[in-house]
Design a protein around this motif. Sequence first.
Motif, PDB file in Angstrom:
ATOM      1  N   UNK A   6      22.682 -15.577 -24.248  1.00 54.04           N
ATOM      2  CA  UNK A   6      21.782 -15.808 -23.112  1.00 54.04           C
ATOM      3  C   UNK A   6      20.715 -16.853 -23.439  1.00 54.04           C
ATOM      4  N   UNK A   7      20.386 -16.986 -24.699  1.00 52.37           N
ATOM      5  CA  UNK A   7      19.403 -18.006 -25.105  1.00 52.37           C
ATOM      6  C   UNK A   7      19.910 -19.406 -24.758  1.00 52.37           C
ATOM      7  N   UNK A   8      21.228 -19.628 -24.862  1.00 51.29           N
ATOM      8  CA  UNK A   8      21.803 -20.930 -24.536  1.00 51.29           C
ATOM      9  C   UNK A   8      21.682 -21.238 -23.050  1.00 51.29           C
ATOM     10  N   UNK A   9      21.614 -20.202 -22.236  1.00 51.06           N
ATOM     11  CA  UNK A   9      21.582 -20.376 -20.784  1.00 51.06           C
ATOM     12  C   UNK A   9      20.171 -20.458 -20.211  1.00 51.06           C
ATOM     13  N   UNK A  10      19.162 -20.274 -21.042  1.00 52.07           N
ATOM     14  CA  UNK A  10      17.791 -20.385 -20.555  1.00 52.07           C
ATOM     15  C   UNK A  10      17.536 -21.816 -20.100  1.00 52.07           C
ATOM     16  N   UNK A  11      16.774 -21.981 -19.012  1.00 52.89           N
ATOM     17  CA  UNK A  11      16.557 -23.325 -18.447  1.00 52.89           C
ATOM     18  C   UNK A  11      16.109 -24.367 -19.465  1.00 52.89           C
ATOM     19  N   UNK A  12      15.266 -24.011 -20.397  1.00 51.53           N
ATOM     20  CA  UNK A  12      14.767 -24.999 -21.368  1.00 51.53           C
ATOM     21  C   UNK A  12      15.836 -25.393 -22.398  1.00 51.53           C
ATOM     22  N   UNK A  13      16.877 -24.581 -22.566  1.00 51.13           N
ATOM     23  CA  UNK A  13      17.923 -24.887 -23.545  1.00 51.13           C
ATOM     24  C   UNK A  13      19.192 -25.475 -22.939  1.00 51.13           C
ATOM     25  N   UNK A  14      19.403 -25.323 -21.649  1.00 50.25           N
ATOM     26  CA  UNK A  14      20.640 -25.824 -21.028  1.00 50.25           C
ATOM     27  C   UNK A  14      20.890 -27.303 -21.278  1.00 50.25           C
ATOM     28  N   UNK A  15      19.869 -28.175 -21.253  1.00 50.35           N
ATOM     29  CA  UNK A  15      20.145 -29.599 -21.502  1.00 50.35           C
ATOM     30  C   UNK A  15      20.698 -29.891 -22.903  1.00 50.35           C
ATOM     31  N   UNK A  16      20.554 -28.957 -23.826  1.00 51.35           N
ATOM     32  CA  UNK A  16      21.055 -29.138 -25.186  1.00 51.35           C
ATOM     33  C   UNK A  16      22.577 -29.052 -25.255  1.00 51.35           C
ATOM     34  N   UNK A  17      23.180 -28.506 -24.200  1.00 46.96           N
ATOM     35  CA  UNK A  17      24.600 -28.174 -24.222  1.00 46.96           C
ATOM     36  C   UNK A  17      25.396 -28.961 -23.195  1.00 46.96           C
ATOM     37  N   UNK A  18      26.676 -29.114 -23.490  1.00 52.69           N
ATOM     38  CA  UNK A  18      27.644 -29.613 -22.521  1.00 52.69           C
ATOM     39  C   UNK A  18      28.446 -28.386 -22.096  1.00 52.69           C
ATOM     40  N   UNK A  19      28.494 -28.137 -20.795  1.00 58.46           N
ATOM     41  CA  UNK A  19      29.247 -27.016 -20.252  1.00 58.46           C
ATOM     42  C   UNK A  19      30.439 -27.561 -19.493  1.00 58.46           C
ATOM     43  N   UNK A  20      31.574 -26.839 -19.565  1.00 59.89           N
ATOM     44  CA  UNK A  20      32.779 -27.278 -18.874  1.00 59.89           C
ATOM     45  C   UNK A  20      33.485 -26.061 -18.289  1.00 59.89           C
ATOM     46  N   UNK A  21      33.777 -26.132 -17.000  1.00 64.70           N
ATOM     47  CA  UNK A  21      34.548 -25.097 -16.346  1.00 64.70           C
ATOM     48  C   UNK A  21      35.987 -25.216 -16.818  1.00 64.70           C
TER      49      UNK A  21
END
Length: 73
Positions: A6-21
């Motif tokens: 859930x820490x990865x999904x926090x608004x301040x951390x989302x830009x750190x990640x690339x997400x792909x459906x």
Amino acid sequence: MPLFLLRFLQPENRPRFRFRLAGKRRVAGVEAWRIEFEERVHPTIITDIQGRDVDAKGWFAVDEVTGRLSRRS
């Protein structure tokens, strides 16, 4: 630590990640979206015992009706 993802999904951390459906699958009898993630920013959220960066990479399944995280890797 089952809630660590859930820490990865926090608004301040989302830009750190690339997400792909990555499609749909049935998880515990429920239709869920598989979402893959990969950390792309340094320093990383996770470090090893020597303090070196460890890129977070994996996937989680989200119940398409409730938005609940169903499974992770």
